[in-house]
Design a protein around this motif. Structure first.
Motif, PDB file in Angstrom:
ATOM      1  N   PHE A   4       0.920  -1.191   0.216  1.00 36.42           N
ATOM      2  CA  PHE A   4      -0.062   0.113   0.080  1.00 36.42           C
ATOM      3  C   PHE A   4       1.006   1.242   0.048  1.00 36.42           C
ATOM      4  CE2 PHE A   4      -2.690   3.018   2.357  1.00 36.42           C
ATOM      5  CZ  PHE A   4      -3.417   3.315   1.499  1.00 36.42           C
ATOM      6  N   GLU A 154      -9.054  -1.584  -1.887  1.00 33.88           N
ATOM      7  CA  GLU A 154      -9.472  -2.534  -0.867  1.00 33.88           C
ATOM      8  C   GLU A 154     -10.151  -3.822  -1.204  1.00 33.88           C
ATOM      9  OE1 GLU A 154     -10.310   0.762   2.907  1.00 33.88           O
ATOM     10  OE2 GLU A 154     -11.704   0.156   1.642  1.00 33.88           O
ATOM     11  N   ASN A 157      -7.735  -5.843  -2.661  1.00 26.84           N
ATOM     12  CA  ASN A 157      -6.888  -6.521  -1.631  1.00 26.84           C
ATOM     13  C   ASN A 157      -7.588  -7.882  -1.209  1.00 26.84           C
ATOM     14  OD1 ASN A 157      -4.987  -6.963   0.711  1.00 26.84           O
ATOM     15  ND2 ASN A 157      -6.081  -5.304   1.876  1.00 26.84           N
ATOM     16  N   SER A 173      -2.486   4.844  -2.565  1.00 27.53           N
ATOM     17  CA  SER A 173      -3.436   5.309  -2.024  1.00 27.53           C
ATOM     18  C   SER A 173      -4.377   6.553  -2.557  1.00 27.53           C
ATOM     19  CB  SER A 173      -2.721   6.085  -0.654  1.00 27.53           C
ATOM     20  OG  SER A 173      -3.468   7.037  -0.146  1.00 27.53           O
ATOM     21  N   THR A 345      -9.425  -3.111   5.031  1.00 26.16           N
ATOM     22  CA  THR A 345      -9.433  -1.753   4.912  1.00 26.16           C
ATOM     23  C   THR A 345      -8.079  -1.366   4.995  1.00 26.16           C
ATOM     24  OG1 THR A 345      -9.881  -1.458   7.239  1.00 26.16           O
ATOM     25  CG2 THR A 345     -11.726  -1.477   5.827  1.00 26.16           C
ATOM     26  N   LEU A 346      -7.826  -0.135   4.423  1.00 27.04           N
ATOM     27  CA  LEU A 346      -6.291   0.391   4.211  1.00 27.04           C
ATOM     28  C   LEU A 346      -6.449   2.035   4.722  1.00 27.04           C
ATOM     29  CD1 LEU A 346      -5.821  -0.784   0.579  1.00 27.04           C
ATOM     30  CD2 LEU A 346      -4.917  -1.481   2.495  1.00 27.04           C
ATOM     31  N   TYR A 347      -7.694   2.581   4.876  1.00 27.03           N
ATOM     32  CA  TYR A 347      -7.703   3.769   5.415  1.00 27.03           C
ATOM     33  C   TYR A 347      -8.404   4.094   6.908  1.00 27.03           C
ATOM     34  CZ  TYR A 347      -7.205   4.391   0.277  1.00 27.03           C
ATOM     35  OH  TYR A 347      -6.770   4.331  -0.967  1.00 27.03           O
TER      36      TYR A 347
END
Length: 355
Positions: A4, A154, A157, A173, A345-347
């Motif tokens: 990421f 996401e 992912n 991102s 989740t990435l955030y």
């Protein structure tokens, strides 16, 4: 391999991006307003752009809603860079195309190029609606709720994990580019049937109408807000299911394309109340049941069961369960999905359900 990345695509120093053969898999949403160019122009200027995979017609051409490609076109590429605008619902066609791309890359094994996803903010937000697939499902659909509350990065992912892929996946991102600050996520319409601000909030339920003989206003200026058919007879005297956060009014319209092209349709417009949260998916289930009970002409068409992918909810539409039971079923499934979603989740902000 997964990474990421919090700096922009242009700042990435991977050899595959700087010197390798690059394919760009994108829609018109890959516009960078700060530099006045499209994603693929980066690689065109570097001299290593090999091919562009994009919708076959001009942007927003009605009924143009897929990116076509073959496995052979991916051979010899070192990197595939994806930039589309997802709309937050699992049956959005361009997102399914990305999942199909990932499936093909998995099958290429050691010959697969690296995949880069230039992420975007989800215009439908972090709200979750509906259930995860529990029956036959459409091809290239990840095991997510109907309105999933994730970004495309996401989703990728999650899907990368689900299919057991080994190719390298890198997510750039959504906060890395100035375009995320300059453009609202619906400023450039994601597709011909997703034209504006409210459409994504109504697509999680409204998309189900595409597999019935009622049109959700495709071929009008307000798809998924309007729904109807020539056989519908709306009346202000007969109660139609109404959901919290929305109003509904009888109306008529004539689609310019798609189902009932050029034919006068009668039905309803769903009007969202300012600032209110609207559960499009559950409201649509109630409306589907209403039309099923009231109109003998109404029918569910090919692909509906696979799009819904929930036998209990299919039974609800046929009158086999109460609305209270339907709501409880959806609530429990949404809670189950949120627990799963948090792993991918990435955030900082997290998916949530409408109470």
């Amino acid at each position: 391999m997964f990474s990421f990345r919090t700096t922009s695509l242009e700042e990435q120093l991977d050899k595959a991006l700087l010197e390798g053969s690059v394919g760009c898999f994108c829609t018109h949403n890959c516009w960078d307003p700060g530099r006045g160019r499209y994603l693929y122009d980066i690689f065109r200027e570097r001299g290593n752009l090999k091919t562009i995979f994009s919708p076959r017609d001009t942007e927003l051409t009605p009924l143009t809603n897929h990116i076509e490609f073959s496995a052979e076109e991916l051979v010899g590429l070192n990197a595939v860079v994806v930039e589309i605008q997802d709309v937050g619902t699992r049956y959005f066609n361009y997102t399914k195309d990305v999942m199909r791309l990932m499936t093909v890359l998995k099958d290429m094994k050691d010959e697969a190029p690296s995949l880069y996803i230039v992420d975007h903010i989800n215009p439908a937000g972090r709200v979750v609606e509906g259930t995860m697939p529990s029956a036959v499902v459409e091809d290239y659909v990840p095991k997510v709720a109907h309105r999933h509350g994730l970004t495309l990065g996401e989703l990728a992912n999650l899907y990368h994990s689900e299919i057991g892929a080994k190719f390298a996946l890198h997510v750039i991102s959504a906060l890395a580019a100035e375009s995320s600050k300059q453009l609202l996520p619906w400023a450039i319409a994601p597709a011909s049937d997703i034209p504006g601000l409210f459409t994504c909030d109504m697509y999680s339920g409204g998309g189900l109408w595409n597999n019935t003989n009622i049109t959700p206003g495709i071929g009008t200026a307000r798809p998924y807000e309007y729904l109807g058919a020539p056989f519908v007879k709306p009346s202000t005297m007969e109660p139609v299911p109404v959901a919290p956060g929305a109003l509904i009014r009888p109306c008529s319209f004539t689609p310019s394309c798609g189902k009932y092209e050029g034919k006068k349709c009668f039905g309803y417009q769903i009007l969202l109340e300012p600032g209110a949260e609207y559960h499009s998916f559950m409201h649509t289930l109630q409306l589907l049941r209403y039309f099923r009970e009231r109109y003998p002409e109404f029918r569910l068409e090919d692909g509906f069961a696979a799009k819904l992918s929930d036998e209990f909810l299919l039974g609800y539409i046929d009158g086999e369960a109460s609305t209270l039971q339907m709501r409880e079923h959806v609530k429990l499934e949404e809670q189950k999905w949120i627990r799963k979603a948090k792993k991918f989740t990435l955030y900082d902000d997290q998916p949530y359900r409408i109470k």
